[in-house]
Design an enzyme around this catalytic site. Structure first.
Site, PDB file in Angstrom:
ATOM      1  N   CYS A  93     -25.390  50.997 -29.492  1.00 58.36           N
ATOM      2  CA  CYS A  93     -24.504  51.775 -30.360  1.00 58.36           C
ATOM      3  C   CYS A  93     -23.034  51.584 -29.983  1.00 58.36           C
ATOM      4  O   CYS A  93     -22.714  51.370 -28.819  1.00 58.36           O
ATOM      5  CB  CYS A  93     -24.825  53.258 -30.235  1.00 58.36           C
ATOM      6  SG  CYS A  93     -26.509  53.646 -30.664  1.00 58.36           S
TER       7      CYS A  93
ATOM      8  N   ARG B 232     -22.547  43.836 -29.576  1.00 64.05           N
ATOM      9  CA  ARG B 232     -23.386  44.692 -28.743  1.00 64.05           C
ATOM     10  C   ARG B 232     -24.839  44.716 -29.227  1.00 64.05           C
ATOM     11  O   ARG B 232     -25.722  45.114 -28.487  1.00 64.05           O
ATOM     12  CB  ARG B 232     -22.825  46.122 -28.754  1.00 64.05           C
ATOM     13  CG  ARG B 232     -21.463  46.236 -28.116  1.00 64.05           C
ATOM     14  CD  ARG B 232     -20.771  47.503 -28.534  1.00 64.05           C
ATOM     15  NE  ARG B 232     -21.335  48.667 -27.887  1.00 64.05           N
ATOM     16  CZ  ARG B 232     -20.799  49.286 -26.859  1.00 64.05           C
ATOM     17  NH1 ARG B 232     -19.695  48.840 -26.332  1.00 64.05           N
ATOM     18  NH2 ARG B 232     -21.358  50.350 -26.337  1.00 64.05           N
TER      19      ARG B 232
ATOM     20  N   GLY C 190     -25.952  57.249 -26.937  1.00 62.36           N
ATOM     21  CA  GLY C 190     -26.699  57.914 -25.866  1.00 62.36           C
ATOM     22  C   GLY C 190     -27.955  58.571 -26.409  1.00 62.36           C
ATOM     23  O   GLY C 190     -28.376  58.295 -27.536  1.00 62.36           O
TER      24      GLY C 190
ATOM     25  N   GLU D  33     -35.113  33.626 -14.649  1.00 61.18           N
ATOM     26  CA  GLU D  33     -33.998  33.653 -15.600  1.00 61.18           C
ATOM     27  C   GLU D  33     -34.272  32.724 -16.788  1.00 61.18           C
ATOM     28  O   GLU D  33     -33.991  33.065 -17.941  1.00 61.18           O
ATOM     29  CB  GLU D  33     -32.700  33.282 -14.862  1.00 61.18           C
ATOM     30  CG  GLU D  33     -31.450  33.148 -15.711  1.00 61.18           C
ATOM     31  CD  GLU D  33     -31.040  34.403 -16.474  1.00 61.18           C
ATOM     32  OE1 GLU D  33     -31.650  35.471 -16.266  1.00 61.18           O
ATOM     33  OE2 GLU D  33     -30.138  34.301 -17.311  1.00 61.18           O
TER      34      GLU D  33
ATOM     35  N   LYS E  76     -34.495  33.888 -20.702  1.00 64.39           N
ATOM     36  CA  LYS E  76     -33.657  33.304 -21.760  1.00 64.39           C
ATOM     37  C   LYS E  76     -34.528  32.842 -22.929  1.00 64.39           C
ATOM     38  O   LYS E  76     -34.209  33.088 -24.077  1.00 64.39           O
ATOM     39  CB  LYS E  76     -32.852  32.102 -21.243  1.00 64.39           C
ATOM     40  CG  LYS E  76     -31.697  32.398 -20.349  1.00 64.39           C
ATOM     41  CD  LYS E  76     -30.469  32.976 -21.020  1.00 64.39           C
ATOM     42  CE  LYS E  76     -30.429  34.470 -20.892  1.00 64.39           C
ATOM     43  NZ  LYS E  76     -29.820  35.040 -19.746  1.00 64.39           N
TER      44      LYS E  76
ATOM     45  N   HIS F 134     -53.220  33.057  -7.387  1.00 64.91           N
ATOM     46  CA  HIS F 134     -53.629  34.454  -7.212  1.00 64.91           C
ATOM     47  C   HIS F 134     -53.767  35.179  -8.546  1.00 64.91           C
ATOM     48  O   HIS F 134     -53.680  36.400  -8.594  1.00 64.91           O
ATOM     49  CB  HIS F 134     -52.639  35.156  -6.274  1.00 64.91           C
ATOM     50  CG  HIS F 134     -52.517  34.452  -4.963  1.00 64.91           C
ATOM     51  ND1 HIS F 134     -53.502  34.501  -4.012  1.00 64.91           N
ATOM     52  CD2 HIS F 134     -51.566  33.615  -4.487  1.00 64.91           C
ATOM     53  CE1 HIS F 134     -53.147  33.742  -2.985  1.00 64.91           C
ATOM     54  NE2 HIS F 134     -51.980  33.190  -3.251  1.00 64.91           N
TER      55      HIS F 134
ATOM     56  N   LYS G 221     -25.915  43.947 -26.217  1.00 63.57           N
ATOM     57  CA  LYS G 221     -25.134  43.339 -25.147  1.00 63.57           C
ATOM     58  C   LYS G 221     -24.874  44.316 -24.016  1.00 63.57           C
ATOM     59  O   LYS G 221     -24.924  43.970 -22.854  1.00 63.57           O
ATOM     60  CB  LYS G 221     -23.806  42.826 -25.720  1.00 63.57           C
ATOM     61  CG  LYS G 221     -22.924  42.092 -24.724  1.00 63.57           C
ATOM     62  CD  LYS G 221     -23.540  40.766 -24.355  1.00 63.57           C
ATOM     63  CE  LYS G 221     -22.804  40.042 -23.267  1.00 63.57           C
ATOM     64  NZ  LYS G 221     -23.666  39.044 -22.606  1.00 63.57           N
TER      65      LYS G 221
HETATM   66  C1  F6R Z   1     -30.166  38.846 -20.656  1.00 63.23           C
HETATM   67  C2  F6R Z   1     -29.152  39.862 -20.520  1.00 63.23           C
HETATM   68  C3  F6R Z   1     -29.564  41.199 -20.013  1.00 63.23           C
HETATM   69  C4  F6R Z   1     -28.451  41.781 -19.127  1.00 63.23           C
HETATM   70  C5  F6R Z   1     -28.807  43.216 -18.709  1.00 63.23           C
HETATM   71  C6  F6R Z   1     -27.775  43.808 -17.775  1.00 63.23           C
HETATM   72  O1  F6R Z   1     -29.624  37.649 -21.127  1.00 63.23           O
HETATM   73  O2  F6R Z   1     -28.023  39.644 -20.825  1.00 63.23           O
HETATM   74  O3  F6R Z   1     -30.770  41.134 -19.349  1.00 63.23           O
HETATM   75  O4  F6R Z   1     -28.303  40.967 -17.994  1.00 63.23           O
HETATM   76  O5  F6R Z   1     -28.903  44.008 -19.857  1.00 63.23           O
HETATM   77  O6  F6R Z   1     -26.515  43.808 -18.355  1.00 63.23           O
HETATM   78  P1  F6R Z   1     -25.205  43.943 -17.491  1.00 63.23           P
HETATM   79  O7  F6R Z   1     -25.069  42.674 -16.706  1.00 63.23           O
HETATM   80  O8  F6R Z   1     -24.106  44.115 -18.488  1.00 63.23           O
HETATM   81  O9  F6R Z   1     -25.390  45.119 -16.588  1.00 63.23           O
END
Ligand code: F6R
Length: 606
Positions: free
Chosen positions: A2, A27, A99, A478, A482, A501, A601
């Site tokens: 939000c 976001r 929130g 990672e 992705k 395992h 984001k």
């Molecule tokens: C994955 C990604 C998320 C962020 C996570 C933490 O590509 O971007 O997993 O890493 O939401 O976000 P920050 O780093 O902003 O605390």
């Protein structure tokens, strides 16, 4: 997630609110809305989907009013549709909220008992009705104070009132909120990025505070309603004009910017003339730190895991890693000599912030590794190590990941030297090697064609696995994250040695498996694990580094070679093909790469 915009001005605000909402699109959200006051009425327009849908609505195009609030919503309570979109309004008041109100069910019951009628399934609507209820007997400020006291959970709020055409209220608990100052107008925003196109003068609300925003003045109040003064901060202009340039997506641009991210980080922390690492104003004596706890979420958590390998190799510190959402609710033995490090690109992640808050309340040493230095996590940590990678817009983190692991590596090297855990010569050698890292990443970025072809196999598969040992294990996690977040393909990251395992049962004929086996101290072990999955029918994509020695294994489906470097630096290079694999998979499927479904984001709710 939000996002909030509010403007109180002496000119019409609707088009500026819409363009500011577009700045918040990065976001991740599912609906949008706007409310203004004109001719003594609240006008509210909302729509499902993108801000573009909202903008096209005739009602928005003809919207009058010099005071208004706007919102992009990421659904928590109630499905994403125009009814559940914010603002939520009664005849008297209109509210936007980031929130979660945890006691909304009880509050709703109470309000329904008083005759209030609810239109949406959201938790936010209780705030509207509570304020409306209090306004029957109280003035605006007291209604707000009384309402805030009744709310459990987290919120950032923007509120306008039918009877008060020159007044907007902002309030914060848990979710971030910024105030901006302009000529003849003032603003409210859930982050400073959204306000940057209007002003570079910003103040931040702290937890529990609220503010009254008028056209020519802003007043701040603490939790008890006592008036307080706030510092006005001047934002730097460095990332004010961030755009996609010639790239199709921000993510593509951000992947290619990584050599620059690394150069910036190296220039910031490494003193070439004195052959040293500069970490200024470190507030503690190194003797007072005997262990380290690294905390983050998602990709930032993977950075923490990566750092654990380096800290353990370069220092004799005890090192632990935790996922913030788990850490915040466990029982901890807080230790005075532990340094708690919080890793976050946005600096606003609710769980990471809550973990930081818990450590602070227990008197611990807190340090953050962040990208946004004006963020809540940066402001509330005792010490900050910025990653200097510039604005990152793509929801999937790329350059921020390399930025985070670079700074954590540099920090581990410095602590290793200060604690005398590594010899000066070793330190100097590693420092020297680090200088070539941006160029090695630049060369590795040229591996495009092969990866484009390979990505089809991953798209067509039911699922895939990413395996690595030692330094390559966090990178395997990672890589899997992705791929799943961008191309919606099931992907599992695993330590290669753990396959026997349990997970080996998943391997079947033709399943794509990425094996990260650079020529490091784990190489031979990983190659053995790779042979085990090949023997069970896996289609192995081997990612290793260039070497004159041939890989001693048969039936490898494809091999990608990154540049060679010292063992510590290989994780940076292995990350590149994995980012590209995820990008091209999503591109071929035509997915929204910069805004993958269901994701945001800046995750400002827990
Ligand atoms: C994955 C990604 C998320 C962020 C996570 C933490 O590509 O971007 O997993 O890493 O939401 O976000 P920050 O780093 O902003 O605390």
């Amino acid at each position: 997630m939000c996002g909030i915009i509010g403007i109180n001005s002496n000119k019409p605000v609707s088009s500026t609110i819409i363009s500011s909402l577009k700045k918040l699109e990065y976001r991740g959200y599912d609906s949008a809305g706007i409310a203004t006051l004109s001719n003594g009425l609240i006008n509210e327009v909302k729509s499902e989907g993108r801000v573009d849908n909202l903008e096209k609505n005739n009602l928005v195009q003809n919207m009058e009013g010099t005071i208004g609030i706007g919102h992009v919503r990421w659904a928590t309570h109630g499905i994403p549709n125009s009814i559940n979109a914010h603002p939520h309004s009664s005849q008297n008041v209109s509210v936007v909220h980031n929130g979660i109100i945890e006691n909304s069910t009880i509050l709703k019951k109470f309000l329904v008992g008083k005759g209030h009628k609810f239109k949406s399934q959201t938790d936010t609507e209780v705030i509207v009705h509570l304020i409306t209820e209090h306004l029957k007997s109280e003035n605006v400020i007291n209604s707000i104070k009384k309402t805030l006291k009744l709310l459990h959970g987290s919120f950032a709020l923007g509120i306008i009132f039918k009877e008060q055409p020159d007044l907007m209220i902002g309030a914060r608990r848990g979710s971030p909120l910024a105030v901006g100052y302009g000529p003849g107008e003032n603003y409210l925003g859930s982050d400073s990025y959204a306000l940057k196109s209007m002003t570079n003068k910003i103040s931040y609300l702290n937890d529990g505070e609220f503010c009254i925003i008028k056209k020519d003045q802003v007043e701040f109040y603490d939790e008890d309603g006592k008036k307080i003064n706030k510092k006005v901060l001047e934002l730097t202009s460095e990332d004010q004009k961030y755009d996609k340039g010639d790239y199709k997506h921000f993510m593509a641009k951000e992947i290619e910017e990584q050599p620059l991210t690394l150069k910036n980080g190296i220039n910031e922390y490494i003193d070439n003339s004195n052959k040293n690492i500069n970490i200024y104003n470190f507030p503690w004596k190194v003797e007072d730190i005997t262990s380290i706890k690294l905390i983050g979420c998602g990709t930032a958590y993977h950075s923490c895991l990566m750092a654990k390998y380096w800290f353990e190799q370069l220092t004799s510190l005890d090192v632990n890693v935790d996922i913030a959402s788990e850490f915040r609710y466990r029982n901890h033995r807080f230790k005075e000599k532990t340094l708690y490090i919080f890793v976050s690109q946005s600096g606003e992640t609710a769980d990471t912030y809550a973990a930081l808050d818990l450590c602070k309340k227990n008197g611990m040493k807190t340090c953050s590794v962040v990208n946004i230095i004006e963020s809540s996590i940066a402001r509330d940590s005792e010490f900050v190590l910025p990653i200097h990678c510039g604005t990152e817009i793509g929801v999937a983190s790329t350059k921020a990941f390399l930025g985070q692991i670079l700074i954590l590596y540099i920090f581990a090297l410095k602590l290793g030297l200060l604690r005398k855990d590594i010899e000066n010569e070793v330190f100097l050698q590693k420092l020297n090697d680090l200088k070539s890292l941006p160029e090695l990443v630049e060369k590795t970025l040229k591996i495009d064609n092969k990866i484009q072809a390979i990505s089809n196999t991953f798209n067509e598969a039911k699922g895939s696995m990413f395996l690595g040992r030692g330094f390559s294990y966090p990178i395997a996690l990672e890589g899997a994250l992705k791929l799943k977040e961008l191309s919606y393909v099931h992907a599992e990251g695993y330590p290669a040695g753990e396959m026997k395992h349990g997970p080996l049962a998943l391997i079947e004929e033709g399943m794509p498996v990425v094996v990260l086996a650079p020529r490091d101290s784990y190489y031979k072990k990983t190659i053995s694990n790779m042979q085990e999955v090949i023997a069970r029918g896996a289609k192995v994509l081997l990612i290793t580094n260039k070497s004159k020695d041939e890989v001693l294994s048969e039936n490898i489906w494809e091999t990608i070679e990154v540049e060679s470097a010292n063992e510590d630096l290989l994780p940076f290079l292995l990350t590149i093909p994995l980012q590209k694999l995820a990008y091209y998979s999503a591109l071929k499927k035509g997915y929204d790469i910069d805004k993958p479904r269901n994701l945001a984001k800046s995750v400002t709710v827990e």
